[in-house]
Design a protein around this motif. Structure first.
Motif, PDB file in Angstrom:
ATOM      1  N   LEU A  68       0.902  -1.241   0.029  1.00  0.00           N
ATOM      2  CA  LEU A  68       0.069   0.137   0.092  1.00  0.00           C
ATOM      3  C   LEU A  68       0.873   1.277  -0.068  1.00  0.00           C
ATOM      4  CD1 LEU A  68      -2.788  -0.967   2.778  1.00  0.00           C
ATOM      5  CD2 LEU A  68      -2.685  -1.197  -0.004  1.00  0.00           C
ATOM      6  N   SER A  69       0.699   2.128  -0.912  1.00  0.00           N
ATOM      7  CA  SER A  69       1.493   3.365  -1.046  1.00  0.00           C
ATOM      8  C   SER A  69       0.931   4.238   0.240  1.00  0.00           C
ATOM      9  CB  SER A  69       1.244   4.137  -2.417  1.00  0.00           C
ATOM     10  OG  SER A  69      -0.175   4.623  -2.407  1.00  0.00           O
ATOM     11  N   HIS A  70      -0.237   4.468   0.468  1.00  0.00           N
ATOM     12  CA  HIS A  70      -0.800   5.281   1.320  1.00  0.00           C
ATOM     13  C   HIS A  70      -2.290   4.954   1.774  1.00  0.00           C
ATOM     14  CE1 HIS A  70      -2.339   7.423  -2.168  1.00  0.00           C
ATOM     15  NE2 HIS A  70      -2.526   8.440  -1.377  1.00  0.00           N
ATOM     16  N   PRO A  71      -2.777   5.372   2.797  1.00  0.00           N
ATOM     17  CA  PRO A  71      -4.237   4.969   3.092  1.00  0.00           C
ATOM     18  C   PRO A  71      -5.398   5.721   2.589  1.00  0.00           C
ATOM     19  CG  PRO A  71      -3.117   5.778   5.077  1.00  0.00           C
ATOM     20  CD  PRO A  71      -2.174   6.186   4.112  1.00  0.00           C
ATOM     21  N   HIS A  72      -5.070   6.620   1.559  1.00  0.00           N
ATOM     22  CA  HIS A  72      -6.242   7.379   1.298  1.00  0.00           C
ATOM     23  C   HIS A  72      -7.377   6.489   0.541  1.00  0.00           C
ATOM     24  CE1 HIS A  72      -4.089  11.473   1.087  1.00  0.00           C
ATOM     25  NE2 HIS A  72      -4.704  11.138   2.306  1.00  0.00           N
ATOM     26  N   ALA A  73      -8.649   6.547   0.780  1.00  0.00           N
ATOM     27  CA  ALA A  73      -9.718   5.668   0.539  1.00  0.00           C
ATOM     28  C   ALA A  73      -9.567   5.243  -0.876  1.00  0.00           C
ATOM     29  CB  ALA A  73     -10.929   6.414   0.726  1.00  0.00           C
ATOM     30  N   ASP A  74      -9.177   6.089  -1.928  1.00  0.00           N
ATOM     31  CA  ASP A  74      -9.110   5.594  -3.179  1.00  0.00           C
ATOM     32  C   ASP A  74      -8.365   4.470  -3.638  1.00  0.00           C
ATOM     33  OD1 ASP A  74      -7.539   7.760  -2.846  1.00  0.00           O
ATOM     34  OD2 ASP A  74      -7.230   8.041  -4.927  1.00  0.00           O
ATOM     35  N   HIS A  75      -7.345   4.227  -2.726  1.00  0.00           N
ATOM     36  CA  HIS A  75      -6.392   3.199  -2.647  1.00  0.00           C
ATOM     37  C   HIS A  75      -6.631   1.986  -1.718  1.00  0.00           C
ATOM     38  CE1 HIS A  75      -3.731   5.700  -5.216  1.00  0.00           C
ATOM     39  NE2 HIS A  75      -4.451   6.704  -4.581  1.00  0.00           N
ATOM     40  N   HIS A 100      -0.057   8.455  10.161  1.00  0.00           N
ATOM     41  CA  HIS A 100      -1.142   8.970  11.122  1.00  0.00           C
ATOM     42  C   HIS A 100      -1.065   8.242  12.449  1.00  0.00           C
ATOM     43  CE1 HIS A 100      -2.724  11.712   8.192  1.00  0.00           C
ATOM     44  NE2 HIS A 100      -2.581  10.694   7.203  1.00  0.00           N
ATOM     45  N   GLY A 101       0.112   7.840  12.667  1.00  0.00           N
ATOM     46  CA  GLY A 101       0.284   6.793  13.913  1.00  0.00           C
ATOM     47  C   GLY A 101      -0.250   5.339  13.832  1.00  0.00           C
ATOM     48  N   LEU A 102      -0.732   5.019  12.859  1.00  0.00           N
ATOM     49  CA  LEU A 102      -1.317   3.901  12.503  1.00  0.00           C
ATOM     50  C   LEU A 102      -0.354   2.769  11.808  1.00  0.00           C
ATOM     51  CD1 LEU A 102      -4.865   5.178  11.471  1.00  0.00           C
ATOM     52  CD2 LEU A 102      -4.031   4.178  13.622  1.00  0.00           C
ATOM     53  N   ASP A 103      -0.305   1.591  12.304  1.00  0.00           N
ATOM     54  CA  ASP A 103       0.277   0.439  11.109  1.00  0.00           C
ATOM     55  C   ASP A 103      -0.467   0.250  10.179  1.00  0.00           C
ATOM     56  OD1 ASP A 103      -1.514  -1.068  12.468  1.00  0.00           O
ATOM     57  OD2 ASP A 103      -0.042  -2.232  13.723  1.00  0.00           O
ATOM     58  N   ALA A 104      -0.181  -0.973   9.541  1.00  0.00           N
ATOM     59  CA  ALA A 104      -0.937  -1.074   8.299  1.00  0.00           C
ATOM     60  C   ALA A 104      -2.398  -1.607   8.823  1.00  0.00           C
ATOM     61  CB  ALA A 104      -0.136  -2.518   7.607  1.00  0.00           C
ATOM     62  N   GLU A 105      -2.283  -2.455   9.860  1.00  0.00           N
ATOM     63  CA  GLU A 105      -3.867  -3.071  10.142  1.00  0.00           C
ATOM     64  C   GLU A 105      -4.728  -1.885  10.615  1.00  0.00           C
ATOM     65  OE1 GLU A 105      -3.634  -6.003  13.062  1.00  0.00           O
ATOM     66  OE2 GLU A 105      -5.894  -5.770  13.429  1.00  0.00           O
ATOM     67  N   GLY A 106      -3.907  -0.839  11.289  1.00  0.00           N
ATOM     68  CA  GLY A 106      -4.773   0.322  11.878  1.00  0.00           C
ATOM     69  C   GLY A 106      -5.365   1.357  10.819  1.00  0.00           C
ATOM     70  N   GLN A 107      -4.485   1.274   9.647  1.00  0.00           N
ATOM     71  CA  GLN A 107      -5.010   1.972   8.356  1.00  0.00           C
ATOM     72  C   GLN A 107      -6.076   1.381   7.722  1.00  0.00           C
ATOM     73  OE1 GLN A 107      -1.515   2.797   5.936  1.00  0.00           O
ATOM     74  NE2 GLN A 107      -0.221   2.982   7.908  1.00  0.00           N
ATOM     75  N   VAL A 108      -5.912   0.030   7.485  1.00  0.00           N
ATOM     76  CA  VAL A 108      -7.208  -0.521   6.808  1.00  0.00           C
ATOM     77  C   VAL A 108      -8.452  -0.759   7.581  1.00  0.00           C
ATOM     78  CG1 VAL A 108      -7.765  -2.922   6.065  1.00  0.00           C
ATOM     79  CG2 VAL A 108      -5.615  -1.970   5.516  1.00  0.00           C
ATOM     80  N   ARG A 109      -8.383  -0.631   9.073  1.00  0.00           N
ATOM     81  CA  ARG A 109      -9.416  -1.008   9.855  1.00  0.00           C
ATOM     82  C   ARG A 109     -10.144   0.568   9.903  1.00  0.00           C
ATOM     83  NH1 ARG A 109     -10.745  -4.186  13.768  1.00  0.00           N
ATOM     84  NH2 ARG A 109      -8.511  -5.326  13.766  1.00  0.00           N
TER      85      ARG A 109
END
Ligand SMILES: [Zn+2]
Ligand SMILES: [Zn+2]
Length: 269
Positions: A68-75, A100-109
């Motif tokens: 994942l490049s970054h956690p914006h919704a379109d991605h 934003h202080g979030l790991d991969a799981e936090g970003q997807v969550r």
């Protein structure tokens, strides 16, 4: 192409998915790319193009790394209904840098949880595994390297090398004067550069702070880094097939092998 090198664009649209007759040529699905180097499949970003992935996988491609490049919704929008997480037989490993202080799981969550979605990632029938994206990662025969780009909230630019081929993925990143020298080295002499070019030169003055580029800047990066081939991605939702067709010559004047990416397009490297 099991042991060859190829890149298939599953989604090339940026910001939000679009649909309708004006978008049939370049596609309406948001950014998702399947790269195969030295026989190893690697998926870049999880836009709505991700829903197309299963029909492209070979029988033996069951363990799929997703960067994942970054956690914006379109991605991320392809993840809630990603078939690989809903049916048996696959293992998906998701890699992302902390944001934003979030790991991969936090970003997807942040997307896959109530109230935005009824269940979290671990309530999916076949949940993914989550990992931090290190600066350098070995995925079988493929080496993944990342560098930080310029985008609101940050973005990982990704370089995949394997089997004597190199693919560089630069989505959601403004090519600033200060970033350019390092970015040119990062993408130097790659076989394929996928690069954000959301806007026309005319649109740029009102959109310069949005974290993207003009398509002419994208093509110039491809020319200046010596990329053999360039695909411009992250098409603006307002840009129809006619508009992108009309601008294609602008790209070719800068780099003879530069084009707007089309969803469904496979490039052999
Ligand atoms: Zn985006
Ligand atoms: Zn973004």
């Amino acid at each position: 192409m099991k042991n060859g090198a190829s890149v298939t664009v599953l989604g090339a649209r940026g910001s939000v998915p679009v649909s309708g007759p004006d978008f049939m040529g370049y596609g309406g699905a948001t950014v998702c790319v399947l790269a195969r180097l030295a026989g190893q499949a690697v998926v870049l970003d999880a836009g709505t193009g991700l829903l197309e992935l299963p029909r492209l996988l070979e029988d033996e491609e069951r363990r799929i790394p997703l960067l994942l490049s970054h956690p914006h919704a379109d991605h991320l929008l392809g993840l809630p209904l990603c078939p690989l997480l809903l049916q048996p037989g696959f293992r998906v490993d998701i890699y992302a840098a902390r944001r934003h202080g979030l790991d991969a799981e936090g970003q997807v969550r942040a997307l896959l949880s109530p109230p935005l979605w009824p269940v979290g990632p671990h309530q999916l029938p076949f949940p993914p595994a989550f990992h931090d994206l290190p600066p350098r990662l070995e995925l079988g025969p493929v080496t993944v390297e990342s560098m930080e780009g310029v985008h609101p909230g940050g973005v990982s630019l990704l370089r995949l090398t394997g089997g004597g081929r190199r693919v560089v993925f630069v989505t959601d990143c403004t090519i600033t004067d200060s970033l350019l020298p390092a970015l040119k080295e990062f993408a130097r002499d790659c076989d394929l550069l996928l690069v954000d070019g959301q806007y026309s030169d005319d649109e740029w003055p009102t959109r310069a702070g949005f974290g993207h580029n003009t398509w002419t800047a994208a093509a110039r990066l491809g020319r200046d880094c010596g990329a053999k081939r360039v695909l411009v991605i992250h098409h603006d939702p307002a840009h129809t097939d006619c508009q992108l067709d009309a601008a294609a010559e602008e790209l070719r004047r800068i780099h003879p092998d530069c084009a707007f990416a089309r969803a469904g397009e496979e490039v052999l490297l």
